[in-house]
Design a protein around this motif. Structure first.
Motif, PDB file in Angstrom:
ATOM      1  N   PHE A 106       0.637  -0.756  -0.479  1.00 10.13           N
ATOM      2  CA  PHE A 106       0.140   0.147  -0.228  1.00 10.13           C
ATOM      3  C   PHE A 106       0.959   0.796   0.219  1.00 10.13           C
ATOM      4  N   GLY A 107       0.894   1.868  -0.489  1.00 16.63           N
ATOM      5  CA  GLY A 107       1.441   3.496  -0.911  1.00 16.63           C
ATOM      6  C   GLY A 107       0.805   4.452  -0.126  1.00 16.63           C
ATOM      7  N   TYR A 108       0.290   4.423   0.901  1.00 14.43           N
ATOM      8  CA  TYR A 108      -0.165   5.846   1.491  1.00 14.43           C
ATOM      9  C   TYR A 108       0.261   5.419   2.810  1.00 14.43           C
ATOM     10  N   THR A 109       0.537   3.917   3.141  1.00 14.77           N
ATOM     11  CA  THR A 109       0.153   4.070   4.663  1.00 14.77           C
ATOM     12  C   THR A 109       1.655   3.447   4.777  1.00 14.77           C
ATOM     13  N   ASP A 110       1.574   4.087   6.500  1.00 15.87           N
ATOM     14  CA  ASP A 110       3.469   3.409   7.062  1.00 15.87           C
ATOM     15  C   ASP A 110       3.977   2.028   7.387  1.00 15.87           C
ATOM     16  N   SER A 111       4.696   1.208   7.385  1.00 15.63           N
ATOM     17  CA  SER A 111       4.789   0.225   7.304  1.00 15.63           C
ATOM     18  C   SER A 111       6.620   0.261   8.416  1.00 15.63           C
ATOM     19  N   TYR A 112       7.036  -0.981   8.527  1.00 16.45           N
ATOM     20  CA  TYR A 112       8.222  -1.555   9.629  1.00 16.45           C
ATOM     21  C   TYR A 112       8.864  -2.521   9.166  1.00 16.45           C
ATOM     22  N   ILE A 113       9.936  -2.400   9.020  1.00 13.61           N
ATOM     23  CA  ILE A 113      11.433  -3.350   8.388  1.00 13.61           C
ATOM     24  C   ILE A 113      11.886  -3.655   9.760  1.00 13.61           C
ATOM     25  N   ARG A 114      12.152  -5.222  10.325  1.00 17.99           N
ATOM     26  CA  ARG A 114      13.096  -5.124  11.404  1.00 17.99           C
ATOM     27  C   ARG A 114      13.923  -6.356  10.682  1.00 17.99           C
ATOM     28  N   ALA A 115      14.853  -4.822  11.194  1.00 16.95           N
ATOM     29  CA  ALA A 115      16.426  -5.552  10.021  1.00 16.95           C
ATOM     30  C   ALA A 115      17.469  -6.128  11.358  1.00 16.95           C
ATOM     31  N   ASP A 116      17.198  -6.823  12.001  1.00 21.06           N
ATOM     32  CA  ASP A 116      17.868  -7.279  12.583  1.00 21.06           C
ATOM     33  C   ASP A 116      18.376  -8.433  12.106  1.00 21.06           C
ATOM     34  N   ASP A 117      17.845  -9.703  11.304  1.00 24.51           N
ATOM     35  CA  ASP A 117      18.083 -11.003  11.147  1.00 24.51           C
ATOM     36  C   ASP A 117      18.929 -10.158   9.544  1.00 24.51           C
ATOM     37  N   PHE A 118      19.233  -8.988   9.099  1.00 21.17           N
ATOM     38  CA  PHE A 118      19.535  -9.379   7.862  1.00 21.17           C
ATOM     39  C   PHE A 118      21.138  -8.286   8.244  1.00 21.17           C
ATOM     40  N   LEU A 119      21.668  -7.525   9.143  1.00 19.44           N
ATOM     41  CA  LEU A 119      22.953  -7.060   8.748  1.00 19.44           C
ATOM     42  C   LEU A 119      23.149  -7.668   9.530  1.00 19.44           C
ATOM     43  N   LYS A 120      24.922  -6.567   8.197  1.00 18.58           N
ATOM     44  CA  LYS A 120      26.631  -7.721   9.158  1.00 18.58           C
ATOM     45  C   LYS A 120      27.316  -6.212  10.031  1.00 18.58           C
ATOM     46  N   TYR A 121      27.455  -6.533  11.218  1.00 23.88           N
ATOM     47  CA  TYR A 121      27.814  -6.091  12.475  1.00 23.88           C
ATOM     48  C   TYR A 121      29.017  -5.631  11.628  1.00 23.88           C
ATOM     49  N   GLY A 122      29.669  -4.562  12.186  1.00 26.41           N
ATOM     50  CA  GLY A 122      30.937  -4.397  12.141  1.00 26.41           C
ATOM     51  C   GLY A 122      31.448  -3.904  11.138  1.00 26.41           C
ATOM     52  N   LYS A 123      30.814  -3.778  10.225  1.00 24.01           N
ATOM     53  CA  LYS A 123      30.969  -4.101   8.787  1.00 24.01           C
ATOM     54  C   LYS A 123      29.561  -2.917   8.196  1.00 24.01           C
ATOM     55  N   MET A 124      30.030  -2.572   7.012  1.00 25.17           N
ATOM     56  CA  MET A 124      29.359  -1.785   6.202  1.00 25.17           C
ATOM     57  C   MET A 124      28.110  -2.598   5.332  1.00 25.17           C
ATOM     58  N   ASN A 125      26.349  -1.789   5.180  1.00 24.56           N
ATOM     59  CA  ASN A 125      25.578  -3.042   4.914  1.00 24.56           C
ATOM     60  C   ASN A 125      24.936  -1.648   4.043  1.00 24.56           C
ATOM     61  N   ASP A 126      24.347  -2.307   3.060  1.00 22.72           N
ATOM     62  CA  ASP A 126      23.224  -1.979   2.102  1.00 22.72           C
ATOM     63  C   ASP A 126      22.337  -2.477   2.346  1.00 22.72           C
ATOM     64  N   ILE A 127      21.287  -0.865   1.743  1.00 23.64           N
ATOM     65  CA  ILE A 127      19.257  -1.380   2.050  1.00 23.64           C
ATOM     66  C   ILE A 127      19.404  -1.166   0.875  1.00 23.64           C
ATOM     67  N   GLN A 128      18.310  -2.216  -0.268  1.00 27.12           N
ATOM     68  CA  GLN A 128      17.946  -1.082  -1.305  1.00 27.12           C
ATOM     69  C   GLN A 128      15.961  -1.793  -1.331  1.00 27.12           C
ATOM     70  N   VAL A 129      15.656  -0.156  -1.593  1.00 24.84           N
ATOM     71  CA  VAL A 129      13.990  -0.554  -1.164  1.00 24.84           C
ATOM     72  C   VAL A 129      13.376   0.043  -2.902  1.00 24.84           C
ATOM     73  N   ILE A 130      12.406  -0.869  -2.972  1.00 24.90           N
ATOM     74  CA  ILE A 130      12.444  -0.572  -4.927  1.00 24.90           C
ATOM     75  C   ILE A 130      10.333  -0.410  -4.534  1.00 24.90           C
ATOM     76  N   ALA A 131      10.144   0.356  -5.181  1.00 23.63           N
ATOM     77  CA  ALA A 131       9.071   1.241  -5.523  1.00 23.63           C
ATOM     78  C   ALA A 131       8.446   1.201  -7.064  1.00 23.63           C
ATOM     79  N   ASN A 132       7.403  -0.194  -6.859  1.00 25.10           N
ATOM     80  CA  ASN A 132       7.302  -0.438  -8.581  1.00 25.10           C
ATOM     81  C   ASN A 132       5.735   0.446  -8.339  1.00 25.10           C
ATOM     82  N   ASN A 133       6.056   1.518  -9.357  1.00 22.87           N
ATOM     83  CA  ASN A 133       4.282   2.272  -9.745  1.00 22.87           C
ATOM     84  C   ASN A 133       4.287   1.513 -11.223  1.00 22.87           C
ATOM     85  N   SER A 134       4.760   0.904 -12.084  1.00 21.86           N
ATOM     86  CA  SER A 134       4.784   0.889 -13.524  1.00 21.86           C
ATOM     87  C   SER A 134       2.982   0.213 -13.823  1.00 21.86           C
TER      88      SER A 134
END
Length: 199
Positions: A106-134
């Motif tokens: 849904f494009g008009y409401t907020d959302s939360y992503i729990r990041a704990d399980d995906f993080l690499k601690y003590g390192k550089m990380n990256d996040i990609q957010v894809i908005a698909n309105n095609s």
């Protein structure tokens, strides 16, 4: 939990690939450094061939990938780390270090992503957010295609007040008396039971 704005240091590119393939391949295309909130659709060339036509100002939709690199300190290992998206239009998909972390259709409401399980601690990380309105046919007015509201980083203990988990209701009001009801939602993301006081 501490909430801080996480709007700086993003890049965006329009992807011709499917959202999943863009995240897996790390497709970058033409990137532009930016600060959120942002709208990618407003930079498209207007055409009468759009599905929504005049309802969205003849702007075509698209699939856009927002990327951010960030350092994760070791001390976050003992913390609950979440990312709040106040608004992504539309069909948001979030990948952290290449792994699918969650999404929100849904494009008009907020959302939360729990990041704990995906993080690499003590390192550089990256996040990609894809908005698909095609697909375009979503709105009666101009919607944009983007992360068009703030992004917030939330860091706290495993036992914490749930995000937006405090509700205050005034039950009764008189000249010299008021009855107020306070509801607090607690969450324990840890593996051990805890007894806590709410003050």
């Amino acid at each position: 939990m501490l909430r801080e704005k996480w709007n700086n240091g993003w890049t965006v590119n329009k992807s011709g690939e499917s959202p999943m393939m863009a995240a897996v391949s790390g497709s970058v295309g033409t990137q532009k450094l930016l600060t959120l909130p942002h709208d990618a659709m407003i930079h498209e060339e207007r055409t009468q061939e759009t599905k929504n036509q005049h309802q969205t100002g003849f702007y075509p939709g698209g699939c856009y990938t927002y990327t951010k690199y960030f350092n994760v300190p070791e001390e976050w290992k003992e913390k609950n780390v979440q990312i709040e998206f106040e608004g992504v239009y539309n069909n948001a998909r979030v990948y952290i270090n290449g792994d699918y972390a969650g999404g929100h259709p849904f494009g008009y409401t907020d959302s939360y992503i729990r990041a704990d399980d995906f993080l690499k601690y003590g390192k550089m990380n990256d996040i990609q957010v894809i908005a698909n309105n095609s697909a375009e046919e979503y709105s009666r007015w101009y919607s944009g295609s983007s992360i068009y509201r703030n992004v917030n980083l939330l860091i706290g203990n495993f036992v914490h007040v749930k995000e937006d988990g405090v509700r205050i209701t005034v039950v009764e009001v008189e000249e010299d008396l008021a009855i107020v009801e306070v509801e607090v939602q607690l969450v324990n993301r840890g593996t051990e039971s805890k007894k806590v006081w709410i003050q």
